[in-house]
Scaffold this active site. Structure first.
Site, mmCIF file in Angstrom:
data_model
loop_
_atom_site.group_PDB
_atom_site.id
_atom_site.type_symbol
_atom_site.label_atom_id
_atom_site.label_comp_id
_atom_site.label_asym_id
_atom_site.label_seq_id
_atom_site.Cartn_x
_atom_site.Cartn_y
_atom_site.Cartn_z
ATOM 1 N N LYS A 92 0.058 4.268 -0.208
ATOM 2 C CA LYS A 92 -0.577 5.453 0.410
ATOM 3 C C LYS A 92 -0.373 6.673 -0.502
ATOM 4 O O LYS A 92 -0.376 6.520 -1.720
ATOM 5 C CB LYS A 92 -0.046 5.659 1.832
ATOM 6 C CG LYS A 92 -0.178 4.373 2.668
ATOM 7 C CD LYS A 92 0.068 4.572 4.133
ATOM 8 C CE LYS A 92 -0.106 3.252 4.867
ATOM 9 N NZ LYS A 92 0.060 3.356 6.312
ATOM 10 N N ASN A 113 0.867 -1.186 0.000
ATOM 11 C CA ASN A 113 0.000 0.000 0.000
ATOM 12 C C ASN A 113 0.899 1.229 0.000
ATOM 13 O O ASN A 113 1.506 1.557 1.010
ATOM 14 C CB ASN A 113 -0.899 -0.039 1.251
ATOM 15 C CG ASN A 113 -1.752 1.218 1.386
ATOM 16 O OD1 ASN A 113 -1.830 2.027 0.470
ATOM 17 N ND2 ASN A 113 -2.391 1.374 2.537
ATOM 18 N N GLU A 171 -6.544 5.010 8.384
ATOM 19 C CA GLU A 171 -6.281 6.402 8.012
ATOM 20 C C GLU A 171 -7.528 7.038 7.392
ATOM 21 O O GLU A 171 -7.761 8.237 7.525
ATOM 22 C CB GLU A 171 -5.069 6.470 7.056
ATOM 23 C CG GLU A 171 -3.781 6.191 7.813
ATOM 24 C CD GLU A 171 -2.661 5.567 7.000
ATOM 25 O OE1 GLU A 171 -2.734 5.559 5.756
ATOM 26 O OE2 GLU A 171 -1.709 5.053 7.617
ATOM 27 N N GLY A 230 3.141 2.457 10.836
ATOM 28 C CA GLY A 230 4.111 3.533 10.646
ATOM 29 C C GLY A 230 4.931 3.873 11.880
ATOM 30 O O GLY A 230 5.587 4.908 11.927
ATOM 31 N N HIS A 236 -9.529 1.387 5.824
ATOM 32 C CA HIS A 236 -8.197 1.624 6.396
ATOM 33 C C HIS A 236 -8.318 2.630 7.540
ATOM 34 O O HIS A 236 -9.097 3.581 7.461
ATOM 35 C CB HIS A 236 -7.246 2.144 5.306
ATOM 36 C CG HIS A 236 -5.808 2.072 5.731
ATOM 37 N ND1 HIS A 236 -5.270 2.965 6.631
ATOM 38 C CD2 HIS A 236 -4.815 1.203 5.419
ATOM 39 C CE1 HIS A 236 -3.996 2.644 6.839
ATOM 40 N NE2 HIS A 236 -3.698 1.576 6.112
ATOM 41 N N GLU A 250 -5.007 -4.517 11.165
ATOM 42 C CA GLU A 250 -3.954 -3.503 11.258
ATOM 43 C C GLU A 250 -4.115 -2.729 12.568
ATOM 44 O O GLU A 250 -4.882 -1.747 12.611
ATOM 45 C CB GLU A 250 -4.047 -2.531 10.073
ATOM 46 C CG GLU A 250 -3.734 -3.154 8.737
ATOM 47 C CD GLU A 250 -3.184 -2.120 7.750
ATOM 48 O OE1 GLU A 250 -2.133 -2.387 7.153
ATOM 49 O OE2 GLU A 250 -3.793 -1.042 7.594
ATOM 50 N N SER A 297 3.911 -1.872 10.247
ATOM 51 C CA SER A 297 5.377 -1.891 10.351
ATOM 52 C C SER A 297 6.012 -3.219 9.960
ATOM 53 O O SER A 297 7.015 -3.628 10.553
ATOM 54 C CB SER A 297 5.819 -1.499 11.772
ATOM 55 O OG SER A 297 5.455 -0.175 12.053
HETATM 56 P P1 13P Z 1 3.314 0.548 7.578
HETATM 57 O O1 13P Z 1 3.792 -0.761 6.995
HETATM 58 O O2 13P Z 1 4.027 1.731 7.059
HETATM 59 O O3 13P Z 1 3.265 0.481 9.081
HETATM 60 O O4 13P Z 1 1.785 0.729 7.094
HETATM 61 C C1 13P Z 1 0.893 -0.292 7.274
HETATM 62 C C2 13P Z 1 -0.367 0.042 6.578
HETATM 63 O O5 13P Z 1 -1.099 0.912 7.009
HETATM 64 C C3 13P Z 1 -0.672 -0.679 5.335
HETATM 65 O O6 13P Z 1 -1.967 -0.453 4.919
#
Ligand code: 13P
Length: 254
Positions: free
Chosen positions: A11, A9, A97, A173, A95, A167, A213
């Site tokens: 982003k 992903n 976010e 992150g 997600h 997640e 992560s």
């Molecule tokens: P990271 O791998 O950067 O922690 O992000 C995970 C994520 O949100 C994937 O959708």
């Protein structure tokens, strides 16, 4: 029986030029053969170039989000049919976010999941608890609510195209990957909830991914868990080399 999968992903990262280059690098330097799926979710602006670059390879395309309406006056939105048209087989929905920064509710996510299933998109449905909920031992409550509200009213044939991504928000992150045993406990809980609501066969067939992560150090211990069927990778998917290292360590000897 459940085909493993690794999803990158990106982003809100990568311009068109770097997107094409990423795929070229992955395909040139890596052997991606094996009985697992590789999916990449670029920003909308890069879908077209990535689609062209992955042609003839096993890599598949995902949208990072999708509108909750089928079409019409929705300035700035991208519909399910547009994602299909752009070559996507998958879409990431729910997600954290999107939930956090765009106020997406379980109800809205449920609407999107319906539309995605109707349009033959495989849904990567994300759920996960915040750090506060985690510390208060509320993980299972949050997971149960998000899962049931997000999937409310869906029929068995629609659920066939569903993948669930656990997640934990505190792991996204932050560099703090969740402990593989803890991840296994939550995944097994998710599978038991699926079984309760949708029956044994569907629960057994549903792929459950972990995200938060993930890197090449953590991936193999995570993938070794019986209920971890795949990985949803953010930061470490931005460089083709580190993404490939995750694939390699996840599927050693495959
Ligand atoms: P990271 O791998 O950067 O922690 O992000 C995970 C994520 O949100 C994937 O959708």
């Amino acid at each position: 029986m459940r085909r493993p999968i690794v999803v990158g992903n990106w982003k809100m990262n990568m311009l068109i030029s770097s997107s094409g280059h990423w795929v070229e690098e992955l395909l040139n330097t890596s052997d991606c053969a094996g009985t697992f799926d590789i999916v990449v979710a670029p920003p909308f602006t890069s879908l077209s170039v990535v689609r062209k670059s992955i042609e003839g390879s096993k890599i598949q395309l995902a949208g990072q989000n999708m509108a909750s309406e089928a079409e019409g006056a929705q300035t700035g939105e991208i519909s399910a049919i547009m994602l299909k048209d752009a070559g996507c087989d998958y879409v990431i929905l729910g997600h954290s976010e999107r939930r956090q920064y765009h106020n997406e509710s379980d109800e809205l996510i449920n609407k999107k999941i319906f539309l995605a299933c109707e349009n033959a998109l495989n849904v990567i449905f994300c759920i996960g608890e915040s750090v506060g909920e985690h510390n208060k031992d509320k993980t299972n409550d949050v997971i149960e609510r998000q899962l049931f509200d997000g999937l409310q009213g869906l029929k068995e044939d629609q659920l066939n195209s569903l993948l669930i991504a656990y997640e934990p928000i505190w792991a996204i992150g932050t560099g703090h990957t969740a402990n593989p045993n803890q991840v296994q406990d939550v995944h097994s809980f998710i599978r038991s909830l699926c079984e309760k609501s949708f029956g044994k066969d569907l629960a057994r067939a549903t792929r459950i991914l972990y995200g938060g992560s993930v890197d090449s150090q953590s991936s193999s211990a995570l993938m070794a868990q019986p209920d971890v069927d795949g990985l949803l990778v953010g930061g470490a998917s931005l460089r083709s080399k580190s993404f490939y290292d995750i694939i390699k360590s996840s599927f050693k000897g495959d």
